[in-house]
Design an enzyme around this catalytic site. Structure first.
Site, short mmCIF file in Angstrom:
data_model
loop_
_atom_site.label_atom_id
_atom_site.label_comp_id
_atom_site.label_asym_id
_atom_site.label_seq_id
_atom_site.Cartn_x
_atom_site.Cartn_y
_atom_site.Cartn_z
CG ASN A 121 14.92 -0.61 57.29
OD1 ASN A 121 13.77 -0.97 57.05
ND2 ASN A 121 15.58 -0.98 58.36
CG HIS A 174 14.07 25.05 45.31
ND1 HIS A 174 13.48 24.75 44.10
CD2 HIS A 174 13.68 24.09 46.16
CE1 HIS A 174 12.75 23.66 44.23
NE2 HIS A 174 12.86 23.23 45.47
CB THR A 209 24.76 20.91 56.17
OG1 THR A 209 25.59 21.14 57.32
CG2 THR A 209 23.29 20.89 56.59
CE LYS A 210 29.76 23.40 57.47
NZ LYS A 210 30.41 24.10 58.56
NE ARG A 250 27.82 19.01 68.25
CZ ARG A 250 28.13 18.10 69.18
NH1 ARG A 250 29.20 17.37 69.02
NH2 ARG A 250 27.36 17.91 70.23
CE LYS A 253 33.67 5.92 70.15
NZ LYS A 253 32.90 4.88 70.84
#
Length: 190
Positions: A92, A122, A170-171, A185, A188
């Site tokens: 999009n 960085h 981030t994971k 996180r 579901k």
């Protein structure tokens, strides 16, 4: 026989720190300048059909996209050459793909508006902060990235996973799950 030295592109894709002072940095900067030119062209086009967008986007990423790829400009990137697009992918408007570390969108991926895929970071040391460290982002088959989600370097989004709007990932995201929040996180399992 001595091994050939790796190119700056190979070193970057391997996650090495790349300094602006690197003697090979002008090779990266040449592609950055090309990306600026082509994204300006893409974002200024009067879009009448998807074929025109795909032609210019293919030039930007330096390889053809499948006819099933559909993108709504504007689109932003700092490099372009490390973007890999599968079949039946939708991107999009107003997305930013910082792809120096490599971005893979597998088949049937949906990317909402204003999604940011950021493969470069960085170093934390003050004297090295103008350098970059890049890690790939992989979005597996059938995943959906909601509006304004941000995916950080080195993350894999699992098959059929959903990233909620505004999430900062981030994971790695497990397959068949929904993640949301900052940082994202699992909320579901599908």
């Amino acid at each position: 026989m001595e091994p050939q030295p790796r190119t700056i592109f190979e070193r970057e894709l391997a996650g090495e720190v790349i300094s602006l002072d690197d003697p090979d940095y002008p090779q990266i900067y040449a592609i950055i300048r090309k990306a600026i030119r082509i994204t300006s062209e893409l974002n200024a086009m009067r879009v009448d059909d998807n074929e025109q967008v795909n032609r210019v986007f293919s030039e930007l990423i330096n390889k053809p996209v499948d006819d099933t790829f559909f993108m709504i400009p504007p689109f932003y990137t700092d490099f372009g050459h490390n973007i890999h697009i599968g079949k039946n992918v939708f991107v999009n408007h107003a997305c930013t793909f910082m792809d120096r570390g490599g971005i893979v969108l597998e088949d049937n991926v949906l990317v909402g508006p204003k999604v940011n895929l950021i493969t470069s970071n960085h170093p934390t040391e003050a004297g090295q902060r103008r350098s970059t460290i890049s890690k790939p982002i992989i979005v597996k088959r059938g995943a959906w990235l909601g509006a304004n989600a941000t995916v950080m370097p080195g993350v894999t989004i699992g098959e059929n996973a959903i990233v909620g709007a505004g999430a900062v990932v981030t994971k790695d995201v497990p397959a068949n799950s929904i993640v949301a929040g900052v940082p994202a996180r699992v909320v579901k399992h599908l």
